[in-house]
Write an enzyme that holds these catalytic residues in place. Structure first.
Site, PDB file in Angstrom:
ATOM      1  N   SER A  98       0.830  -1.205   0.000  1.00  0.00           N
ATOM      2  CA  SER A  98       0.000   0.000   0.000  1.00  0.00           C
ATOM      3  C   SER A  98       0.860   1.250   0.000  1.00  0.00           C
ATOM      4  O   SER A  98       1.950   1.270   0.562  1.00  0.00           O
ATOM      5  CB  SER A  98      -0.912   0.008   1.232  1.00  0.00           C
ATOM      6  OG  SER A  98      -1.648   1.207   1.238  1.00  0.00           O
TER       7      SER A  98
ATOM      8  N   LYS B 242      -4.417  -6.900   3.301  1.00  0.00           N
ATOM      9  CA  LYS B 242      -4.456  -5.744   2.376  1.00  0.00           C
ATOM     10  C   LYS B 242      -5.898  -5.443   1.956  1.00  0.00           C
ATOM     11  O   LYS B 242      -6.290  -4.284   1.818  1.00  0.00           O
ATOM     12  CB  LYS B 242      -3.583  -6.018   1.140  1.00  0.00           C
ATOM     13  CG  LYS B 242      -3.655  -4.918   0.077  1.00  0.00           C
ATOM     14  CD  LYS B 242      -3.049  -3.622   0.564  1.00  0.00           C
ATOM     15  CE  LYS B 242      -3.322  -2.349  -0.158  1.00  0.00           C
ATOM     16  NZ  LYS B 242      -3.771  -2.226  -1.464  1.00  0.00           N
TER      17      LYS B 242
ATOM     18  N   HIS C 118      -7.372  -3.550   4.698  1.00  0.00           N
ATOM     19  CA  HIS C 118      -6.825  -2.189   4.635  1.00  0.00           C
ATOM     20  C   HIS C 118      -7.664  -1.357   3.674  1.00  0.00           C
ATOM     21  O   HIS C 118      -8.047  -0.222   3.952  1.00  0.00           O
ATOM     22  CB  HIS C 118      -5.356  -2.232   4.186  1.00  0.00           C
ATOM     23  CG  HIS C 118      -4.812  -0.908   3.751  1.00  0.00           C
ATOM     24  ND1 HIS C 118      -5.096  -0.363   2.515  1.00  0.00           N
ATOM     25  CD2 HIS C 118      -4.027   0.000   4.381  1.00  0.00           C
ATOM     26  CE1 HIS C 118      -4.515   0.822   2.396  1.00  0.00           C
ATOM     27  NE2 HIS C 118      -3.847   1.056   3.522  1.00  0.00           N
ATOM     28  N   ASN C 119      -7.973  -1.940   2.519  1.00  0.00           N
ATOM     29  CA  ASN C 119      -8.721  -1.200   1.517  1.00  0.00           C
ATOM     30  C   ASN C 119     -10.168  -0.955   1.939  1.00  0.00           C
ATOM     31  O   ASN C 119     -10.727   0.099   1.648  1.00  0.00           O
ATOM     32  CB  ASN C 119      -8.672  -1.927   0.170  1.00  0.00           C
ATOM     33  CG  ASN C 119      -7.327  -1.731  -0.515  1.00  0.00           C
ATOM     34  OD1 ASN C 119      -6.329  -1.449   0.144  1.00  0.00           O
ATOM     35  ND2 ASN C 119      -7.285  -1.883  -1.813  1.00  0.00           N
TER      36      ASN C 119
ATOM     37  N   GLU D 243      -9.944   1.820   4.108  1.00  0.00           N
ATOM     38  CA  GLU D 243      -9.638   2.971   3.231  1.00  0.00           C
ATOM     39  C   GLU D 243     -10.935   3.537   2.624  1.00  0.00           C
ATOM     40  O   GLU D 243     -11.154   4.753   2.629  1.00  0.00           O
ATOM     41  CB  GLU D 243      -8.683   2.488   2.131  1.00  0.00           C
ATOM     42  CG  GLU D 243      -8.373   3.467   1.017  1.00  0.00           C
ATOM     43  CD  GLU D 243      -7.538   2.793  -0.098  1.00  0.00           C
ATOM     44  OE1 GLU D 243      -6.456   2.280   0.213  1.00  0.00           O
ATOM     45  OE2 GLU D 243      -7.987   2.790  -1.256  1.00  0.00           O
TER      46      GLU D 243
HETATM   47  C1  6PG Z   1      -3.163   1.349  -1.677  1.00  0.00           C
HETATM   48  C2  6PG Z   1      -4.469   1.485  -2.391  1.00  0.00           C
HETATM   49  C3  6PG Z   1      -4.405   0.934  -3.762  1.00  0.00           C
HETATM   50  C4  6PG Z   1      -5.649   1.279  -4.601  1.00  0.00           C
HETATM   51  C5  6PG Z   1      -6.856   0.473  -4.167  1.00  0.00           C
HETATM   52  C6  6PG Z   1      -8.168   1.162  -4.223  1.00  0.00           C
HETATM   53  O1  6PG Z   1      -3.211   0.798  -0.581  1.00  0.00           O
HETATM   54  O2  6PG Z   1      -2.136   1.791  -2.174  1.00  0.00           O
HETATM   55  O3  6PG Z   1      -5.454   0.792  -1.681  1.00  0.00           O
HETATM   56  O4  6PG Z   1      -4.137  -0.419  -3.665  1.00  0.00           O
HETATM   57  O5  6PG Z   1      -5.868   2.611  -4.534  1.00  0.00           O
HETATM   58  O6  6PG Z   1      -6.916  -0.640  -4.991  1.00  0.00           O
HETATM   59  O7  6PG Z   1      -8.640   1.249  -5.494  1.00  0.00           O
HETATM   60  P1  6PG Z   1     -10.168   1.416  -5.802  1.00  0.00           P
HETATM   61  O8  6PG Z   1     -10.676   2.559  -4.993  1.00  0.00           O
HETATM   62  O9  6PG Z   1     -10.168   1.735  -7.263  1.00  0.00           O
HETATM   63  O10 6PG Z   1     -10.871   0.133  -5.513  1.00  0.00           O
END
Ligand code: 6PG
Length: 616
Positions: free
Chosen positions: A283, A337, A340-341, A344
Site C-alpha cells: 500500500s 491488504k 486495509h482497503n 480505506e
Molecule cells: C493502496 C491502495 C491501492 C488502490 C486500491 C483502491 O493501498 O495503495 O489501496 O491499492 O488505490 O486498490 O482502489 P479502488 O478505490 O479503485 O478500488
C-alpha cells in the site's frame, strides 16, 4: 551442451581456460561399450546413457568448479547431471542441422559418425533453463558471450511489470543497493519500456532483461520474482509462463491487489511443485512504492527468510521500525491488504461526509473546510486527511478542481470483497459496507439527477458544532477500523493464520493509504491484551467511543434533518448502539420465523432446547 558436432568441446575448453577452472570432456567418460555402439552407427538409448551421466554427476560433485562439455540432450539427463549440485548453469550451443552435419563430416577421429546426427536432433529437448548461443558465429564470439553469461553478476531480485507502480518499486529496491532485474511483457507500444527505463536510471543497478528466459536466468538462486501486474487472470498466466523456467525453491511474489482465495490456491499449487508463492499486499500508491510503502507479505518461512530483509529495507519507517510484517501463511497478506482497503473506503467516505455536511449544512467554502480539517486533533493526522486538505485547496484558474469533478466513484473490487467475505464469515462490517454501497449509489447519476435537488443551508458554524464534527468523525473512523480488525481476527482463526493484530496495526502506521495517528492507539490495545477478541473490550477504545458517540449522533441527525446523507456515520452509530445493547428486538424475528416456517426458537431460561409454538 548441445548435439554432437555443435562445438561444445572447443568452446568448453576455451571457456575453462579463461575462467581458470578444470575442463571435463564428457565423451571421455563413456564406457567402452557406448563408444563401440556409436562407432558402429547405433545411437545410444536412455539405459546406455544413465551410468555415463551418473559418473559425470559424481565428477561434478567432487570439484569446486569446472566446465563440462556434454550433449545433455534430455531434461531427464540434465536432472541426473545436476543432482545435488549447489549451483550450475547450462549454455546451449545450437545451430541448423545442415551446418552441424557439414562440420561433422569434416571431422576425423571421433567415434560419433555424422549419420547419427539426426538421432541427436530427435532426442534433443531444448532446455528452458539455459542460455542459448547461436553457433553460426565465430568461436571467439561464442566464447565471449559464454564468458559474459557465466560471469554475469546475477541480480538479487527480479521485478516483472514496469507500470507506474512497478517502476517505482523497482527503483526503491535498486536504490537500497540490490541489483534488480526488470522485465515487462512487450505488449504493442511497450516494446521499449525496459530499455528506456534502464537507460533513464543508469545510476541504479538494473539489468534489463530481453525476454522471460533471460529475466529468470539473470537472477541468483533461490530466485525472487516480484509480479507487479494486474490482479486476476494475468497472474495465473504469468505463473504458467514462469514455472517451466524456475528451479526448486524459487519464489514468485504477487504484489498486486489479488483476491486472497486466489492466493491460497496459487500458493498450494506452487508448493506442490516445489516452489514458493508469496501473496504480498503493498500500500502507498506510486509515491509509497518509490519512497517506502507499507508491506503485508505472507507465505512460507523459507520465503520469509530470503524476502523479508529486502522488504525491511524498502518499506516505510514508523518511529524507525520498517512498516512490514510477515503476516502469516498463504493468503493472509492479501487478506490483510483487502481489509486495509475496506477501511480505506470507509475513511474516504467519512471525510466526504464531513465535507458534505460542512458545505451543505454550514455553507462553508472549500478553503474554509480545508482550514477546519487542518485544525483537527492529532489523532486524525494522516495521509487521507492531508490529501483531502490539498484537494480542497487546489485551484485551476479561478475555480476549485474539486468542484468540477463528477460525483461518481468506481472501484477495483477490494472493498466489495471485504463486505462479501464479512457476510460469509458472519462478521458485521456495516461502516465499511456503507462506504461500498455509497460508491454504488454514486453510479445512479441519472436517477439522482432526475429525482434530486441539492439543498444548501447556512447554519451557524459554532465551536460546539465544530467539536461535534471532529469527535463524531473520530467515533465513526474508529468504528470502521474496529470492524476491519474484527474481520482479520475471524479470518485468522478460521484459516489458522495466527495473525498478530498488534503487528498489523504497527505496519499500517506508515507508508499506507490509511496511515494516521489513530493506528498506534489500536497497536497499544492489542499489545496490552494479546488475546483481545474485539476492540470494544479494550477499556481505552470503549472510553473514546463512549465520549464521542453523542457527537456522531448529533452530526448524523443534523445531516438528516438537512436532507444530507451520511451513510457511514449512520452505520457506525447503529453498530455501536446494537453491540452495546444487551437485548435486541431479535426475539420478534425469531417468533416470526417460527410462526411462518416453524423454524423454532430458544428461550432465555433454557437456551439449549429448541421450542415451537402453534401461533394461531
Ligand atoms: C493502496 C491502495 C491501492 C488502490 C486500491 C483502491 O493501498 O495503495 O489501496 O491499492 O488505490 O486498490 O482502489 P479502488 O478505490 O479503485 O478500488
Amino acid at each position: 551442451m548441445g548435439v554432437s558436432g555443435c562445438g561444445k568441446s572447443t568452446v568448453g575448453s576455451r571457456l575453462a581456460e579463461l575462467l581458470g577452472v578444470a575442463f571435463l570432456e564428457g565423451d571421455d567418460f563413456h564406457p567402452e561399450s557406448n563408444k563401440e555402439k556409436m562407432s558402429s552407427g547405433h545411437s545410444l538409448n536412455d539405459l546406455d546413457r544413465q551410468p555415463w551421466l551418473e559418473k559425470l554427476n559424481f565428477e561434478l560433485r567432487n570439484r569446486p568448479s569446472c566446465v563440462l562439455s556434454c550433449s545433455a540432450l534430455k531434461e531427464s539427463y540434465r536432472n541426473l547431471l545436476t543432482a545435488d549440485l549447489d549451483s550450475y548453469c547450462f549454455l546451449h550451443l545450437e545451430g541448423e542441422f545442415d551446418l552441424i552435419h557439414e562440420r561433422m563430416k569434416s571431422r576425423s577421429s571421433h567415434f560419433m559418425p555424422a549419420s547419427l546426427l539426426k538421432s541427436q536432433f530427435d532426442a534433443l529437448e531444448r532446455p528452458s533453463q539455459a542460455y542459448h548461443i547461436d553457433i553460426s558465429q565465430s568461436i571467439d564470439d561464442i566464447v565471449k558471450i559464454a564468458t559474459a553469461q557465466i560471469t554475469m553478476n546475477k541480480s538479487k531480485i527480479g521485478l516483472l511489470g514496469l507500470g507506474v507502480m512497478g517502476k517505482s518499486l523497482a527503483r526503491n529496491i535498486a536504490d537500497k543497493g540490490n541489483k534488480t532485474s526488470v522485465y515487462n511483457l512487450p505488449f504493442p507500444g511497450e516494446e521499449e519500456v525496459v530499455k528506456d527505463f534502464v537507460e533513464k536510471f543508469e545510476d541504479l543497478s538494473f539489468y534489463g532483461a530481453t525476454d522471460l528466459g533471460d529475466f529468470v536466468n539473470s537472477l541468483s538462486k533461490p530466485r525472487m520474482i516480484i509480479l507487479m501486474i494486474k490482479a486476476g487472470e494475468a497472474v495465473d498466466e504469468m505463473i504458467g509462463k514462469l514455472k517451466p523456467l524456475l528451479c526448486e525453491n524459487d519464489m514468485i511474489v504477487d504484489a498486486g491487489n489479488s483476491f486472497y482465495k486466489d492466493t491460497q490456491r496459487r500458493e498450494a499449487e506452487m508448493k506442490a511443485e516445489g516452489f514458493h508463492f508469496v501473496g504480498m499486499g503493498v500500500s502507498g500508491g506510486e509515491e509509497g512504492a518509490l519512497n517506502g510503502p507499507s508491506i503485508m507479505p505472507a507465505g512460507t518461512a523459507y520465503a520469509q527468510k530470503y524476502l523479508l530483509p529486502v522488504l525491511r529495507d524498502i518499506a516505510a519507517k514508523a518511529k524507525g521500525e520498517p512498516c512490514v510484517q510477515w503476516v502469516g501463511p498463504d493468503g493472509a497478506g492479501h487478506f490483510v491488504k483487502m481489509i486495509h482497503n475496506g477501511i480505506e473506503y470507509a475513511d474516504m467516505q467519512l471525510i466526504s461526509e464531513l465535507y458534505e455536511v460542512c458545505r451543505k449544512v454550514f455553507g462553508l467554502s472549500n478553503a474554509e473546510i480545508a482550514d477546519f480539517f487542518e485544525s483537527f486533533d492529532s489523532i486524525h493526522k494522516g495521509y487521507l486527511l492531508e490529501i483531502s486538505i490539498d484537494i480542497l485547496r487546489k485551484k485551476e484558474g479561478n475555480s476549485y478542481v474539486l468542484d468540477t469533478i463528477l460525483d461518481v466513484a468506481g472501484h477495483k473490487g477490494t472493498g466489495m470483497w471485504t463486505s462479501r467475505e464479512a457476510l460469509e464469515m458472519g462478521i458485521a462490517v456495516p461502516t465499511i459496507t456503507a462506504a461500498m454501497n455509497q460508491r454504488i449509489i454514486s453510479s445512479y447519476k441519472e436517477l439522482r439527477k432526475t429525482l434530486g435537488s441539492s439543498p444548501k443551508n447556512n447554519i451557524d458554524f459554532t465551536t460546539d458544532w465544530q467539536r461535534s464534527l471532529e469527535n463524531g468523525f473520530l467515533m465513526a473512523r474508529m468504528q470502521a477500523h474496529i470492524e476491519g480488525f474484527h474481520l482479520i481476527q475471524a479470518a485468522s482463526d478460521k484459516n489458522g493464520w495466527n495473525v498478530n493484530m498488534a503487528s498489523v496495526s504497527s505496519l499500517w502506521r506508515g507508508g499506507c493509504i490509511i496511515r494516521s495517528a489513530m493506528l498506534p492507539v489500536f497497536m497499544s490495545s492489542f499489545t496490552e491484551d494479546t488475546k483481545l477478541e474485539h476492540l470494544y473490550l479494550s477499556k481505552t477504545i470503549m472510553s473514546i467511543l463512549q465520549n464521542s458517540i453523542k457527537h456522531a449522533v448529533a452530526v448524523n441527525s443534523l445531516a438528516q434533518e438537512n436532507s444530507v446523507s451520511t451513510p457511514c456515520f449512520s452505520a457506525a452509530i447503529q453498530y455501536f448502539l446494537s453491540v452495546t445493547t444487551s437485548e435486541l428486538p431479535i426475539n420478534m424475528i425469531q417468533a416470526q420465523r417460527d410462526y411462518f416456517g416453524a423454524h423454532t426458537y430458544r428461550t432465555n431460561e433454557d437456551p439449549g432446547t429448541p421450542r415451537h409454538t402453534i401461533w394461531n
